[in-house]
Design a protein around this motif. Sequence first.
Motif, PDB file in Angstrom:
ATOM      1  N   ILE A   1       0.988  -1.370  -0.001  1.00  0.00           N
ATOM      2  CA  ILE A   1       0.139  -0.009  -0.087  1.00  0.00           C
ATOM      3  C   ILE A   1       0.992   1.234  -0.068  1.00  0.00           C
ATOM      4  N   PRO A   2       0.412   2.006  -0.879  1.00  0.00           N
ATOM      5  CA  PRO A   2       1.391   3.363  -0.777  1.00  0.00           C
ATOM      6  C   PRO A   2       1.562   3.948   0.467  1.00  0.00           C
ATOM      7  N   SER A   3       2.714   4.573   1.012  1.00  0.00           N
ATOM      8  CA  SER A   3       2.902   5.244   2.209  1.00  0.00           C
ATOM      9  C   SER A   3       4.001   6.173   2.061  1.00  0.00           C
ATOM     10  N   GLY A   4       4.166   6.886   3.352  1.00  0.00           N
ATOM     11  CA  GLY A   4       5.114   8.022   3.225  1.00  0.00           C
ATOM     12  C   GLY A   4       4.708   9.209   2.863  1.00  0.00           C
ATOM     13  N   PHE A   5       3.164   9.612   3.071  1.00  0.00           N
ATOM     14  CA  PHE A   5       2.773  10.698   2.644  1.00  0.00           C
ATOM     15  C   PHE A   5       2.952  12.065   3.200  1.00  0.00           C
ATOM     16  N   PRO A   6       3.021  13.107   2.523  1.00  0.00           N
ATOM     17  CA  PRO A   6       3.431  14.309   3.118  1.00  0.00           C
ATOM     18  C   PRO A   6       2.710  14.905   4.596  1.00  0.00           C
ATOM     19  N   HIS A   7       3.217  15.343   5.429  1.00  0.00           N
ATOM     20  CA  HIS A   7       2.583  15.922   6.653  1.00  0.00           C
ATOM     21  C   HIS A   7       1.829  17.019   6.442  1.00  0.00           C
ATOM     22  N   THR A   8       0.914  17.200   5.578  1.00  0.00           N
ATOM     23  CA  THR A   8       0.092  18.291   4.981  1.00  0.00           C
ATOM     24  C   THR A   8      -1.476  17.791   4.867  1.00  0.00           C
ATOM     25  N   GLY A   9      -2.341  18.788   4.870  1.00  0.00           N
ATOM     26  CA  GLY A   9      -3.787  18.405   4.272  1.00  0.00           C
ATOM     27  C   GLY A   9      -3.793  17.550   3.274  1.00  0.00           C
TER      28      GLY A   9
END
Length: 283
Positions: A106-114
Amino acid sequence: MSLGDEPGYGDAPRGADRGYGGSGQTRTRLPERDGDVYGGARRGRGSSSRSLITVVGVVVLLIAAIAFANRGGDAPSSGGEGGDKAETSPTAASGDRPVDAKSAGIPSGFPHTGEGAQSAAANYAVALGSTAMFNKADRDRILATVMVPSKVAEYEATLDKAYTAQFNKNVGLNEDGSAPQGYTFVSRTSAIGTKTTAVSPDAATVDVWCSGLLGLAGENSANPVTSSWFTITMKMEWAGDDWKIVTHKQKDGPAPVPGDDRASGADDIAKAVQEYGGFTYAR
């Protein structure tokens, strides 16, 4: 088939700068879906297929066993790297690169933003709406990846009570969740768009508008593959350097007026499912 309307269907995280807020639609990065159906005429929502979607939808709602927190007001757009275009158009992509990493597929490591929260939610919705949710080991792997750690055991127990051998038989599968010989089980969710309805540095509420495919592709299938439209609402938190789901629930629609497309045959649907891969979604 969320599935879209099916159990799972999920959504959720991302991680890195701090341009919180933002609403809008989802940008896609890859490929997915389709197929002349089980009877030649334009495919309608027959009672048997509608029943399948309904019963699976019940399971999806079980994921929302915990009451969903009240939503906040719309957050302003964060802009990000999308410039003026991203700020003024709800359908414009942010310009952020899609994630490169995956966890349990599963895609991971998303930006810490809205916007990162929106991207995470879209990708989690796809995972939670997949055929893997019908297999105990795969389902637990997905939940451990997309849920906050404190909720994993609770959701595992809830879904174990829903995905029983009898439930699998009711939707046309074998007791172990596998498809009968000669049939292809289809359960796919596609994210049409996302928006945040509340956002803070470490929390976000995200709506994911989805289209789903659900059913058994095969000759004389009592539950042919049908489409559905639904919206998944996820309350998310920043945990372990990524966005994770705290609560999850879904509702029907918004659904467009059906077109006049001729339904494809079972073989074409099964072939399409096997040949067309999925997307990684980025806001």
